[in-house]
Every structure is written in structure tokens, then in C-alpha cells.
Design an enzyme around this catalytic site. Structure first.
Site, PDB file in Angstrom:
ATOM      1  CG  HIS A  92      -0.424  -0.077   2.521  1.00 60.98           C
ATOM      2  ND1 HIS A  92      -0.099   1.028   3.249  1.00 60.98           N
ATOM      3  CD2 HIS A  92      -0.103  -1.157   3.273  1.00 60.98           C
ATOM      4  CE1 HIS A  92       0.393   0.636   4.410  1.00 60.98           C
ATOM      5  NE2 HIS A  92       0.417  -0.671   4.451  1.00 60.98           N
ATOM      6  CG  HIS A 117       4.883   5.511   5.198  1.00 64.60           C
ATOM      7  ND1 HIS A 117       5.199   5.203   6.493  1.00 64.60           N
ATOM      8  CD2 HIS A 117       3.640   6.058   5.237  1.00 64.60           C
ATOM      9  CE1 HIS A 117       4.189   5.536   7.279  1.00 64.60           C
ATOM     10  NE2 HIS A 117       3.238   6.073   6.546  1.00 64.60           N
ATOM     11  CG  HIS A 119      -0.185   8.192   3.496  1.00 65.70           C
ATOM     12  ND1 HIS A 119      -0.848   7.013   3.697  1.00 65.70           N
ATOM     13  CD2 HIS A 119       0.697   8.298   4.517  1.00 65.70           C
ATOM     14  CE1 HIS A 119      -0.405   6.440   4.801  1.00 65.70           C
ATOM     15  NE2 HIS A 119       0.532   7.193   5.325  1.00 65.70           N
ATOM     16  CD  GLU A 130      -2.963   8.672   5.954  1.00 68.25           C
ATOM     17  OE1 GLU A 130      -2.213   8.605   6.942  1.00 68.25           O
ATOM     18  OE2 GLU A 130      -3.654   7.720   5.550  1.00 68.25           O
ATOM     19  CG  HIS A 143       2.824   9.697   7.733  1.00 67.18           C
ATOM     20  ND1 HIS A 143       1.721   8.907   7.563  1.00 67.18           N
ATOM     21  CD2 HIS A 143       2.368  10.980   7.858  1.00 67.18           C
ATOM     22  CE1 HIS A 143       0.634   9.667   7.585  1.00 67.18           C
ATOM     23  NE2 HIS A 143       0.997  10.924   7.750  1.00 67.18           N
ATOM     24  CB  THR A 211      -3.422   6.469   8.904  1.00 70.29           C
ATOM     25  OG1 THR A 211      -2.238   6.228   8.136  1.00 70.29           O
ATOM     26  CG2 THR A 211      -3.233   7.696   9.783  1.00 70.29           C
TER      27      THR A 211
HETATM   28 ZN    ZN Z   1       1.477   6.905   7.057  1.00 60.78          ZN
END
Ligand code: ZN
Length: 315
Positions: A92, A117, A119, A130, A143, A211
Site C-alpha cells: 500500500h 513513507h 501517502h 491524510e 510520515h 492510519t
Molecule cells: Zn502513514
């Protein structure tokens, strides 16, 4: 320099993934929408339907100015180019392992870095952060995950503890400007602090969760107020470079929209280390009444963006 470093991270992810397709692991594929989307997470992972969930929206009603929030002190973030970051694809997102010599100093405990990582959204809707600010999404969110190394031996031991993790979140904004490609930027070690905004003293702070499942409420969140900027080309490279399936799959499933939607935030407050707009407007009104100006004329420029606030301070 910041743009160049962003470029290097994104290119690094891109190149490493294409060099190491065996890292792509379908069994760990996690989908954020569709029948197996995030709404179904609580069935298998009860914490996802529980308390202290992240991400959240930062809006004025829940923000509370806190003078005790100090600028973050980051130690060991400048990694030598002779050291190498390990990249893995967890289905993901793509994560880059960090070194245990990297840590945050001035939180209640010492938190040691473990991985970073991103998002992001998709090429048609590059709104993949997020956390949101007054309902507004940013293009992407980085993050940097740390664990409480004073109390726990590693991230696995810390991940489900209420004081286990601390995540630094950097909102990423798209700048409509192309950035020159530079092969020189493709160096293994680099200064991770270059990925952060310049102002480490202005941030939102609250207690929340992972998350992604199992959504443990174990994260002390620090979301920096000021986004960093990447060019559209850089973002597009990120969004189109990464696939959840093997690169030679005839119907590749793009790894896009890997962000969780905002969660309820009842009866809680977010601490902020900076003065809010109303506070500033009050000061402005006071000042302008003294100099005989109408603050209503000046105010709109101050609300968004607020980047130029220091330029407007009273000399
Ligand atoms: Zn994250």
C-alpha cells in the site's frame, strides 16, 4: 535544495522499485476503497473502529495554542552517503528504513526513527494527504515514524502501546513549476531534514493512531503547519511509478489513493505551537486602529496563505 532532495527521494523510490520487482508483495495488498476498503477494516481490526483514530481535520474549533510546545530537535537526520537506506514495498506504500541513530530529542521520551513513507492521491485528483486543514487536502503527506526507544526495544514492541510511537507528518503541496532533473541527486544517504519544512517550531500536536490496520491508538502526532512544495512533474512521477502488481502484469493495479479518510474528533483538542489567525487579527486590529487603517482591507491577504506572515510583522 528542498525540491532537489524531494526529487531524489521520489526518483530513488522509482528506480529501486523497478530494480527490485521481487519486493512487490501481493499478499500484503491493502485497498483503501472498494469492497475491501477502509470501511471494512473494523471487522477484522477492531481498533480501526475505536478511539483516538487518525487522521483528522485541523479546524479552529479544536485548536488550542500551547506555549509549552518547543521546536523539534532532530538528531542524526543527516545521513552520510556511504550509508544506504533500504526500500521495501508493503503493497500500500513504499517505505524507506531509517537508522537507529536518528531520533527526536525534546519529546517526553526519546523517539528513534524507524521508517518513512508517503501517502498520495492519483493523477486526476492529487489530493492525497491524510490530515486536512480546514477541510482542505494537500497533494501528499510524508510520515516519518519513530518509536519510544526509552521504553521499548523496537518498533514491534512499541506499536500497540499508548506511548509507543511518534510520527512527524509533512504536508506536501504541488508547485506549478518544473524542476530540472539532476542525476547528482541520486545519492544513497542524504539529509532527511531537507524533507522537512524550514520551520520546525510551528506544528499541530495530538494523540492519535496508525492510519492503516490494525490502527492502534499509539501515535503522538506532529503535523507541521507549513507544507513543503514539490512540482507537478515530481508528483506525477511518484503516482505513476508505483504499482501494486508486477511491472509486467497486463492489467497493473496502480498504487494510488493510499490515504485514510479523516476520522471523528469528538471531545478532544489539538495543541498548536503557533498563534492562530484570530489572535493575529486581534493584534492587527489593535495596530491598525493606532495607525488608522481598516483591518478588513488588509485581512484577506493574511488568511491564506500565511507564509508571508513574518514579512508583515511590525518592524
Ligand atoms: Zn502513514
Amino acid at each position: 535544495i528542498q525540491g532537489l532532495q524531494w526529487h531524489s527521494v521520489i526518483l530513488l523510490l522509482f528506480l529501486k522499485l523497478h530494480q527490485m520487482p521481487e519486493l512487490i508483495n501481493l499478499s500484503l495488498l491493502l485497498t483503501f476503497s472498494g469492497p475491501d476498503g477502509e470501511k471494512t477494516w473494523p471487522k477484522k481490526y477492531p481498533f480501526c473502529g475505536g478511539v483516538f483514530q487518525s487522521p483528522i481535520d485541523f479546524h479552529n474549533d479544536i485548536l488550542q495554542y500551547d506555549t509549552t510546545l518547543l521546536p523539534l530537535e532532530l538528531v542524526g537526520y543527516n545521513v552520510s552517503s556511504t550509508d544506504h537506506f533500504m526500500l521495501t514495498n508493503n503493497g500500500h506504500s513504499v517505505r524507506m528504513s531509517l537508522f537507529p541513530t536518528m531520533h527526536i530529542r525534546n519529546l517526553p521520551f526519546q523517539y528513534t526513527a524507524t521508517q518513512l513513507h508517503l501517502h498520495w492521491g492519483n493523477r486526476n485528483k492529487p489530493e492525497g494527504s491524510e490530515h486536512t486543514v480546514s477541510g482542505r487536502h494537500f497533494a501528499a503527506e510524508l510520515h516519518i515514524v519513530h518509536y519510544n526507544s526509552d521504553k521499548y526495544p523496537d518498533v514491534t514492541a512499541a506499536i500497540d502501546k499508548s506511548d509507543g510511537l511518534a510520527v512527524l507528518a509533512i504536508l506536501i503541496e504541488v508547485r506549478c513549476m518544473s524542476c530540472a532533473f539532476s542525476i547528482v541527486a541520486l545519492v544513497p544517504g542524504f539529509d532527511i531534514q531537507e524533507l522537512l519544512p524550514d520551520q520546525l517550531d510551528e506544528y499541530y500536536r495530538y494523540e492519535g493512531s496508525l492510519t492503516t490496520p490494525p490502527c492502534y491508538p499509539s501515535v503522538l502526532w506532529t503535523v507541521f503547519r507549513h507544507p513543503v512544495k514539490v512540482s507537478e512533474e515530481q508528483l506525477l512521477a511518484l503516482e505513476t511509478a508505483l504499482y501494486c502488481t508486477q511491472p509486467n502484469d497486463p492489467a497493473p493495479l496502480e498504487m494510488v489513493n493510499n490515504f485514510r479518510h479523516i476520522q471523528k474528533f469528538d471531545e478532544r483538542l489539538v495543541s498548536v505551537s503557533f498563534r492562530q489567525e484570530e489572535d493575529f487579527l486581534n493584534v492587527l486590529q489593535e495596530v491598525s486602529s493606532r495607525v488608522g487603517q481598516n483591518p478588513g482591507v488588509l485581512a484577506p491577504d493574511f488568511f491564506e496563505p500565511l507564509d508571508n506572515i513574518s514579512a508583515l510583522s511590525i518592524k
